[in-house]
Scaffold this motif. Structure first.
Motif, PDB file in Angstrom:
ATOM      1  N   ARG A  72     -35.122  12.778  -3.861  1.00 40.86           N
ATOM      2  CA  ARG A  72     -34.070  11.970  -3.236  1.00 40.86           C
ATOM      3  C   ARG A  72     -33.616  10.846  -4.176  1.00 40.86           C
ATOM      4  N   ALA A  73     -34.564  10.247  -4.887  1.00 42.98           N
ATOM      5  CA  ALA A  73     -34.223   9.178  -5.840  1.00 42.98           C
ATOM      6  C   ALA A  73     -33.352   9.725  -6.966  1.00 42.98           C
ATOM      7  N   LEU A  74     -33.702  10.886  -7.460  1.00 46.84           N
ATOM      8  CA  LEU A  74     -32.947  11.483  -8.562  1.00 46.84           C
ATOM      9  C   LEU A  74     -31.526  11.842  -8.140  1.00 46.84           C
ATOM     10  N   VAL A  75     -31.384  12.329  -6.919  1.00 38.40           N
ATOM     11  CA  VAL A  75     -30.068  12.717  -6.422  1.00 38.40           C
ATOM     12  C   VAL A  75     -29.175  11.492  -6.222  1.00 38.40           C
ATOM     13  N   ARG A  76     -29.731  10.411  -5.724  1.00 41.15           N
ATOM     14  CA  ARG A  76     -28.962   9.191  -5.436  1.00 41.15           C
ATOM     15  C   ARG A  76     -28.561   8.424  -6.694  1.00 41.15           C
ATOM     16  N   ALA A  77     -29.373   8.519  -7.727  1.00 35.78           N
ATOM     17  CA  ALA A  77     -29.198   7.667  -8.911  1.00 35.78           C
ATOM     18  C   ALA A  77     -27.997   8.077  -9.751  1.00 35.78           C
ATOM     19  N   LYS A  78     -27.341   7.065 -10.301  1.00 34.60           N
ATOM     20  CA  LYS A  78     -26.213   7.291 -11.200  1.00 34.60           C
ATOM     21  C   LYS A  78     -26.656   7.402 -12.655  1.00 34.60           C
ATOM     22  N   ASN A  79     -27.891   6.934 -12.936  1.00 35.59           N
ATOM     23  CA  ASN A  79     -28.399   7.000 -14.298  1.00 35.59           C
ATOM     24  C   ASN A  79     -29.934   6.993 -14.260  1.00 35.59           C
ATOM     25  N   PRO A  80     -30.581   7.280 -15.380  1.00 33.50           N
ATOM     26  CA  PRO A  80     -32.047   7.378 -15.405  1.00 33.50           C
ATOM     27  C   PRO A  80     -32.769   6.081 -15.037  1.00 33.50           C
ATOM     28  N   LEU A  81     -32.237   4.953 -15.443  1.00 33.41           N
ATOM     29  CA  LEU A  81     -32.870   3.675 -15.124  1.00 33.41           C
ATOM     30  C   LEU A  81     -32.844   3.442 -13.616  1.00 33.41           C
ATOM     31  N   GLN A  82     -31.714   3.731 -13.014  1.00 36.03           N
ATOM     32  CA  GLN A  82     -31.590   3.589 -11.563  1.00 36.03           C
ATOM     33  C   GLN A  82     -32.523   4.585 -10.853  1.00 36.03           C
ATOM     34  N   ALA A  83     -32.689   5.768 -11.399  1.00 34.31           N
ATOM     35  CA  ALA A  83     -33.591   6.766 -10.811  1.00 34.31           C
ATOM     36  C   ALA A  83     -35.022   6.233 -10.764  1.00 34.31           C
ATOM     37  N   ILE A  84     -35.465   5.614 -11.843  1.00 34.53           N
ATOM     38  CA  ILE A  84     -36.819   5.045 -11.866  1.00 34.53           C
ATOM     39  C   ILE A  84     -36.947   3.958 -10.805  1.00 34.53           C
ATOM     40  N   ARG A  85     -35.962   3.094 -10.715  1.00 30.72           N
ATOM     41  CA  ARG A  85     -35.961   2.042  -9.680  1.00 30.72           C
ATOM     42  C   ARG A  85     -36.022   2.677  -8.287  1.00 30.72           C
ATOM     43  N   LEU A 132     -45.786  12.057 -15.206  1.00 27.04           N
ATOM     44  CA  LEU A 132     -45.552  11.499 -16.543  1.00 27.04           C
ATOM     45  C   LEU A 132     -44.363  12.174 -17.223  1.00 27.04           C
ATOM     46  N   SER A 133     -44.280  13.480 -17.118  1.00 23.03           N
ATOM     47  CA  SER A 133     -43.177  14.215 -17.743  1.00 23.03           C
ATOM     48  C   SER A 133     -41.838  13.836 -17.128  1.00 23.03           C
ATOM     49  N   LEU A 134     -41.827  13.652 -15.809  1.00 22.50           N
ATOM     50  CA  LEU A 134     -40.599  13.219 -15.150  1.00 22.50           C
ATOM     51  C   LEU A 134     -40.161  11.856 -15.684  1.00 22.50           C
ATOM     52  N   PHE A 135     -41.096  10.901 -15.712  1.00 22.50           N
ATOM     53  CA  PHE A 135     -40.764   9.573 -16.240  1.00 22.50           C
ATOM     54  C   PHE A 135     -40.346   9.664 -17.711  1.00 22.50           C
ATOM     55  N   GLN A 136     -41.047  10.463 -18.483  1.00 22.13           N
ATOM     56  CA  GLN A 136     -40.708  10.601 -19.902  1.00 22.13           C
ATOM     57  C   GLN A 136     -39.293  11.137 -20.080  1.00 22.13           C
ATOM     58  N   ASP A 137     -38.932  12.155 -19.311  1.00 23.48           N
ATOM     59  CA  ASP A 137     -37.585  12.721 -19.421  1.00 23.48           C
ATOM     60  C   ASP A 137     -36.520  11.700 -19.022  1.00 23.48           C
ATOM     61  N   LEU A 138     -36.787  10.965 -17.935  1.00 26.26           N
ATOM     62  CA  LEU A 138     -35.827   9.941 -17.507  1.00 26.26           C
ATOM     63  C   LEU A 138     -35.665   8.859 -18.574  1.00 26.26           C
ATOM     64  N   ILE A 139     -36.779   8.441 -19.142  1.00 30.94           N
ATOM     65  CA  ILE A 139     -36.738   7.392 -20.166  1.00 30.94           C
ATOM     66  C   ILE A 139     -36.026   7.887 -21.418  1.00 30.94           C
ATOM     67  N   ALA A 140     -36.328   9.105 -21.837  1.00 28.25           N
ATOM     68  CA  ALA A 140     -35.648   9.669 -23.012  1.00 28.25           C
ATOM     69  C   ALA A 140     -34.140   9.735 -22.780  1.00 28.25           C
ATOM     70  N   ASP A 141     -33.737  10.178 -21.596  1.00 25.78           N
ATOM     71  CA  ASP A 141     -32.304  10.229 -21.268  1.00 25.78           C
ATOM     72  C   ASP A 141     -31.705   8.827 -21.272  1.00 25.78           C
ATOM     73  N   GLY A 142     -32.435   7.870 -20.695  1.00 27.93           N
ATOM     74  CA  GLY A 142     -31.949   6.496 -20.654  1.00 27.93           C
ATOM     75  C   GLY A 142     -31.838   5.885 -22.035  1.00 27.93           C
ATOM     76  N   GLN A 143     -32.788   6.207 -22.910  1.00 29.98           N
ATOM     77  CA  GLN A 143     -32.721   5.704 -24.283  1.00 29.98           C
ATOM     78  C   GLN A 143     -31.532   6.318 -25.013  1.00 29.98           C
ATOM     79  N   GLU A 144     -31.303   7.594 -24.768  1.00 30.29           N
ATOM     80  CA  GLU A 144     -30.168   8.270 -25.389  1.00 30.29           C
ATOM     81  C   GLU A 144     -28.838   7.661 -24.911  1.00 30.29           C
ATOM     82  N   GLN A 145     -28.792   7.268 -23.636  1.00 30.98           N
ATOM     83  CA  GLN A 145     -27.583   6.661 -23.066  1.00 30.98           C
ATOM     84  C   GLN A 145     -27.453   5.180 -23.418  1.00 30.98           C
ATOM     85  N   GLY A 146     -28.505   4.593 -23.989  1.00 34.00           N
ATOM     86  CA  GLY A 146     -28.466   3.188 -24.384  1.00 34.00           C
ATOM     87  C   GLY A 146     -28.736   2.215 -23.241  1.00 34.00           C
ATOM     88  N   ILE A 147     -29.266   2.698 -22.111  1.00 38.85           N
ATOM     89  CA  ILE A 147     -29.569   1.797 -20.988  1.00 38.85           C
ATOM     90  C   ILE A 147     -31.055   1.481 -20.878  1.00 38.85           C
TER      91      ILE A 147
END
Length: 193
Positions: A72-85, A132-147
């Protein structure tokens, strides 16, 4: 010919999970499981194999249910940082609303059974790696997006966020103040912004 189960398996797992969640694996008696599930002992053994196998099935049921929170968090989020929140914030209502302060079922399992049974340990390690893999993927995407900053690589940040998430869930056992818990989330997010 195999017997057909004549009960709602999901409801039985939910009821058994609540017993294990409240009492722990070692503290839960078969009689309590019989009373909670409405099944007699032989039905429990025939359907699940053993108390330990029933416990493992309740862990899988819990993982599926809490995985829904993540989804549900992943679906609602507009970006990886927001998904983690949103992952953190998704557990707030449960944490604040649970008067007994049961904590996270799988973390309770880790504390009680992590070194007691190799099957449980493997399940815990696999579950941990999935998160861990989920968080890692979100963080990698967020780093790639510069957020998300690049002060650490995505795996190191995944460990930090995973550790913070576990600590957050443990803190919520005793602390029920939304303002305090929200501040923990905010400060955790600041680490990777």
């Amino acid at each position: 010919m195999a017997r057909i189960e004549e009960f709602d398996r999901e409801q039985v797992l939910k009821n058994a999970m609540n017993v294990f969640w409240e009492k722990g694996y070692n503290g839960a008696s078969m009689q309590e499981l019989v009373e909670a599930t409405g099944l007699n002992r032989s039905s429990i053994y025939n359907s699940f194999g053993s108390k330990l196998e029933l416990y493992q099935d309740t862990l899988s049921y819990y993982q599926k249910e809490s995985g829904g929170q993540f989804q549900r968090a992943l679906v609602r989020a507009k970006n990886p940082l927001q998904a983690i929140r949103f992952i953190f914030e998704g557990f707030l209502p449960e944490m604040i609303g649970c008067e007994k302060g049961r904590g996270c079922f799988s973390m309770n399992c880790k504390i009680e059974m992590g070194n007691q049974d190799t099957g449980i340990r493997k399940w815990l390690l696999d579950s941990q790696e999935n998160t861990l893999s989920l968080f890692q993927d979100l963080i990698a995407d967020g780093q790639e997006q510069g957020i998300i900053n690049k002060n650490e690589d995505c795996r190191n940040y995944a460990y930090i966020i995973f550790n913070a998430f576990q600590g957050f869930r443990m803190t919520g056992i005793l602390i029920k103040e939304k303002k305090v818990l929200q501040k923990i989330i905010d400060n955790t997010i600041k680490i990777i912004e």
